[in-house]
Design an enzyme around this catalytic site. Structure first.
Site, mmCIF file in Angstrom:
data_model
loop_
_atom_site.group_PDB
_atom_site.id
_atom_site.type_symbol
_atom_site.label_atom_id
_atom_site.label_comp_id
_atom_site.label_asym_id
_atom_site.label_seq_id
_atom_site.Cartn_x
_atom_site.Cartn_y
_atom_site.Cartn_z
ATOM 1 N N GLU A 107 -17.741 -3.355 24.851
ATOM 2 C CA GLU A 107 -16.912 -4.560 24.997
ATOM 3 C C GLU A 107 -15.697 -4.541 24.072
ATOM 4 O OE1 GLU A 107 -20.180 -4.635 24.294
ATOM 5 O OE2 GLU A 107 -21.131 -5.480 26.098
ATOM 6 N N HIS A 125 -28.453 -14.709 25.544
ATOM 7 C CA HIS A 125 -27.398 -14.517 26.540
ATOM 8 C C HIS A 125 -26.658 -15.809 26.890
ATOM 9 C CE1 HIS A 125 -29.064 -10.601 26.801
ATOM 10 N NE2 HIS A 125 -28.396 -10.265 27.893
ATOM 11 N N HIS A 155 -4.036 3.127 -3.398
ATOM 12 C CA HIS A 155 -4.266 2.601 -2.047
ATOM 13 C C HIS A 155 -3.486 1.311 -1.780
ATOM 14 C CE1 HIS A 155 -6.284 1.054 1.538
ATOM 15 N NE2 HIS A 155 -6.221 -0.096 0.891
ATOM 16 N N HIS A 190 0.830 -1.211 0.000
ATOM 17 C CA HIS A 190 0.000 0.000 0.000
ATOM 18 C C HIS A 190 0.867 1.264 0.000
ATOM 19 C CE1 HIS A 190 -2.287 -3.319 1.754
ATOM 20 N NE2 HIS A 190 -3.387 -2.711 1.342
HETATM 21 C C1 LIG Z 1 -11.428 -4.561 9.927
HETATM 22 C C2 LIG Z 1 -10.892 -4.398 8.551
HETATM 23 N N1 LIG Z 1 -11.741 -4.412 7.509
HETATM 24 C C3 LIG Z 1 -11.283 -4.319 6.249
HETATM 25 C C4 LIG Z 1 -9.954 -4.199 5.999
HETATM 26 C C5 LIG Z 1 -9.429 -4.145 4.576
HETATM 27 N N2 LIG Z 1 -8.962 -2.766 4.279
HETATM 28 C C6 LIG Z 1 -7.681 -2.436 4.381
HETATM 29 S S1 LIG Z 1 -7.410 -0.813 4.070
HETATM 30 C C7 LIG Z 1 -9.048 -0.555 3.770
HETATM 31 C C8 LIG Z 1 -9.542 0.807 3.385
HETATM 32 C C9 LIG Z 1 -9.018 1.823 4.293
HETATM 33 O O1 LIG Z 1 -9.295 3.089 3.835
HETATM 34 P P1 LIG Z 1 -8.490 4.304 4.441
HETATM 35 O O2 LIG Z 1 -8.376 4.163 5.888
HETATM 36 O O3 LIG Z 1 -9.094 5.534 3.932
HETATM 37 O O4 LIG Z 1 -7.035 4.078 3.873
HETATM 38 P P2 LIG Z 1 -6.377 4.790 2.628
HETATM 39 O O5 LIG Z 1 -7.171 4.389 1.416
HETATM 40 O O6 LIG Z 1 -6.421 6.226 2.879
HETATM 41 O O7 LIG Z 1 -4.995 4.210 2.604
HETATM 42 C C10 LIG Z 1 -9.771 -1.719 3.921
HETATM 43 C C11 LIG Z 1 -11.219 -1.834 3.718
HETATM 44 C C12 LIG Z 1 -9.081 -4.194 7.107
HETATM 45 N N3 LIG Z 1 -7.776 -4.099 6.984
HETATM 46 N N4 LIG Z 1 -9.587 -4.245 8.364
#
Ligand SMILES: Cc1ncc(C[n+]2csc(CCOP(=O)(O)OP(=O)(O)O)c2C)c(N)n1
Length: 676
Positions: A422, A484, A273, A41
């Site tokens: 939680e 529960h 990204h 990334h």
């Molecule tokens: C809990 C979770 N869900 C999904 C992902 C997959 N994922 C990695 S980065 C991302 C998008 C993040 O967007 P942003 O925070 O805006 O990052 P940017 O594009 O600016 O690098 C996703 C959906 C993950 N790493 N963790």
């Protein structure tokens, strides 16, 4: 591993690099490493490079040669996919373990630079991130730990900030709301969140899926907020300066950035990204950024400026060491290791006393009540123990009269009302543990372990001593009904690596399980405890912690075993009763207590064989059968749940679902008959 760190040239002045040049070093390393790995990334590191440069060269208190310095500022990269930002910073500032070869080995087997930052892989990685939002939750715990320890040790020894970098993704995750709300409530003024406000996530522009006003959201939770151009170093510096001066609220700085900054055609788009930019785009970015250097090459004057930034706090570190040397040895070690040798022996004595008292009293107690009694013995001897509950304090038995409360802006206590949060609680507990100096425990109902699970997984992955007090552990909770009543949670938790799932059967086992949890330095624990009373089964005052073997023979058969009955928690008593019924019919049953499968699995095979025996086996547990086949073996039987529970008094439910001593005895007779 060799370090490529160059000596700073003292006699020939090296031109000082500009902040932009220094940020470009991060950008170039990120795009080169991702390109070489052919995955990763680059966009976030390129967009946040300017902000990170300001933070690491002007604010962050750290010393690359002393990465475990307890009073360092913490930097948490919650947006863990941007791991190259962190790896580049560690290399540039001179962490000896992060040489250029590690950056070239980004995402490769055995490197210190995995796809997402992993705690323990390289010094300077404060926590494992990647599951979005978790880092923010950890940062709340770290900032809280700092304040708690500041109260105990004073400003000379504990006086640092926690910085956390989040993206749109972290802030979209539900856990962010719990973390933000908790931090604002507690007035964690030492927490500063830098938001990479780039309006882009994976699917494209964020307006596809979200239209929150983040500034307003944080403000509503009692945060100080600011909005800056994330590419204007002075504006960023001013915002951090202001945030540091706000002591009664955490701070959010929304940094408007361009994802993939510098990439000629892809900057500002989701294309940067999570994929390599490609050779052409990288060539164009080098031109735009005026970066005429080869891949992975950082020119001397820029590297020297970075290394100088890495040395800024050396004198502060030395002064801190001098101050810390005035502490006595146990207090100094407790700063990082809350269960040092001295505390360990006090725990052992406290547990031994608790066990003796329980076996003498012989009372029928819910294991959640036993747990509270054990805590009464532990709280005075484990100063690093910080408890709490997600709004189920009375039910979980997590508070004792020896605790005092941690309140907004008041950090002298040892107990946190986490509220109905939680997931936020579990993530904060990881942060408390990672910070050092604290052993966190927190309570909720076992069924809501599902609400904590992503953070439990990270406790396990990171090897953190976090203790989850999960009460109301079966249909035995009764009238609250199937929503529960946990059924599949034990199996799901047992499926997780490096997690001790403990289900004590009585008060003595409960004390033993607490001891195991406290002494398990690199393994989190689940204490699954009953709501309902259970009889004392361990009547003899045994000094040995039998639960530490995971399973043991509670009652041996009078002669060669016809059957072995396996049980955990509240159902162990049913196995004992069934053994009595079988004895009346001339059948010889052994009863095996299995409080912790994981620990039993770790025993030598000879011990396991001796405990399990060669007779057919019947297991009883008021939960899903999933996983039990391993212990029951061929020709055995299981008495437990085969679907969801129901709302009724506990004793009616046990009868309704056929989890009774009669059912165990009858299954035992069947398996014995089948074997003959
Ligand atoms: C809990 C979770 N869900 C999904 C992902 C997959 N994922 C990695 S980065 C991302 C998008 C993040 O967007 P942003 O925070 O805006 O990052 P940017 O594009 O600016 O690098 C996703 C959906 C993950 N790493 N963790």
């Amino acid at each position: 591993m060799s370090s490529t760190r160059p000596a700073l040239i003292q006699d020939q002045p090296v031109p000082e690099a500009s902040p932009f040049e220094m940020a470009n070093a991060i950008r170039a390393l990120a795009m080169d490493a991702v390109q070489r790995a052919d995955s990763g990334h680059p966009g976030m590191p390129m967009g946040m490079a300017d902000v990170a440069t300001v933070l690491f060269t002007r604010f962050l208190k750290f010393d690359p040669n002393h990465p475990k310095w307890p009073d360092r500022d913490r930097f948490v990269l919650s947006a863990g996919h941007g791991s190259m930002l962190l790896y580049a910073l560690l290399y540039l500032t001179g962490y000896p373990d992060m040489d250029i070869e590690q950056l070239k080995a980004f995402r490769q087997l055995g490197s210190r630079t995995p796809g997402h930052p992993e705690f323990g892989h390289a010094p300077g990685i404060e926590t494992t991130t990647g599951p979005l939002g978790q880092g923010l939750g950890n940062a709340v715990g770290m900032a809280l730990a700092e304040r708690i320890l500041n109260r105990r040790y004073g400003d000379d020894l504990v006086d640092h900030y926690t910085y956390c970098l989040v993206g749109d993704g972290c802030l979209m995750e539900g856990i962010s709301q719990e973390a933000i709300s908790l931090a604002g409530h507690l007035k964690l003024g030492r927490l500063i969140v830098l938001f990479d406000d780039n309006h882009i996530s994976i699917d494209g522009p964020t307006d596809l899926s979200v239209s929150d006003d983040q500034i307003e959201r944080f403000r509503a939770s009692n945060w100080h907020t600011a909005r800056v151009d994330g590419h204007d170093a002075e504006a960023v510096a001013l915002a951090i300066e202001n945030a540091k001066s706000v002591t009664d609220r955490p701070s959010l700085i929304a940094c408007r950035t361009v994802i993939g900054f510098g990439a000629p055609s892809k900057a500002g788009t989701a294309a940067t990204h999570g994929s390599p930019l490609g050779e052409e785009e990288i060539k164009g970015a080098r031109e735009r950024l005026n970066w005429p250097y080869a891949p992975f090459e950082v020119p001397e004057h820029i590297l020297a400026s970075w290394r100088e930034a890495g040395e800024r706090h050396h004198a502060t570190y030395e002064a801190w060491t001098k101050a810390a040397s005035r502490l006595d040895a146990p207090a100094r070690s407790a700063l990082t290791d809350p269960i040092n040798a001295e505390v360990t022996s006090r725990i052992e004595a406290a547990i031994s006393a608790a066990k003796s008292a329980f076996s003498q009293e012989g009372a029928k107690l819910a294991t959640r009540q036993s747990s509270q009694k054990v805590l009464e013995k532990l709280v005075p001897v484990v100063p690093g123990l910080v408890g709490g509950s997600a709004d189920l304090t009375g039910s979980n038995g997590t508070l004792t009269k020896l605790h005092s409360l941690i309140k907004p802006g008041e950090f002298g206590g040892t107990y946190i009302h986490y509220g109905v949060r939680e997931h936020g609680m579990a993530a904060a507990m990881n942060g408390l543990a990672l910070h050092g100096g604290i052993v966190p425990y927190g309570g909720t109902f076992l069924v809501f372990s599902d609400y904590c699970r992503p953070s439990i997984r990270l406790s396990a992955l990171m090897g953190q001593r976090v203790i989850y007090v999960m009460t109301h552990d079966s249909i035995g909770l009764g009238e609250d009904g199937p929503t529960h009543q946990p059924v599949e949670q034990l199996a799901a938790l047992r499926a997780m690596p490096n997690l001790n799932v403990m289900r004590p059967a009585d008060s003595v086992e409960c004390a033993e399980c607490w001891e195991i949890a406290l002494l398990a330095k690199s393994t989190p624990s689940i204490l699954a405890l009953t709501r309902q009373g259970v009889p004392l089964l361990r009547k003899a005052d045994s000094k040995e912690n039998l639960s530490a073997r995971g399973a043991y023979v509670l009652i041996e058969a009078a002669g060669k075993r016809d059957v072995t009955l396996l049980g955990t928690g509240s159902e162990l008593a049913l196995a004992v009763e069934a053994a009595g019924k079988l004895a009346e019919q001339g059948l010889k049953a052994a009863v095996v207590a299995m409080p912790c499968w994981e620990l039993f699995e770790a025993q030598p095979e000879a011990y396991r064989n001796e405990v399990l025996g060669s007779a057919p086996r019947v297991a009883v547990e008021a939960a899903s059968e999933f996983g039990w086949a391993k212990w029951i073996g061929a020709g055995g039987a299981f008495i437990g749940m085969h679907g969801f529970g129901a709302s009724a008094p506990a004793q009616d439910l046990y009868k309704h679902f056929g989890i009774t001593a009669e059912a165990v005895a009858s299954a035992a007779k069947d398996v014995i008959a089948r074997k003959k």
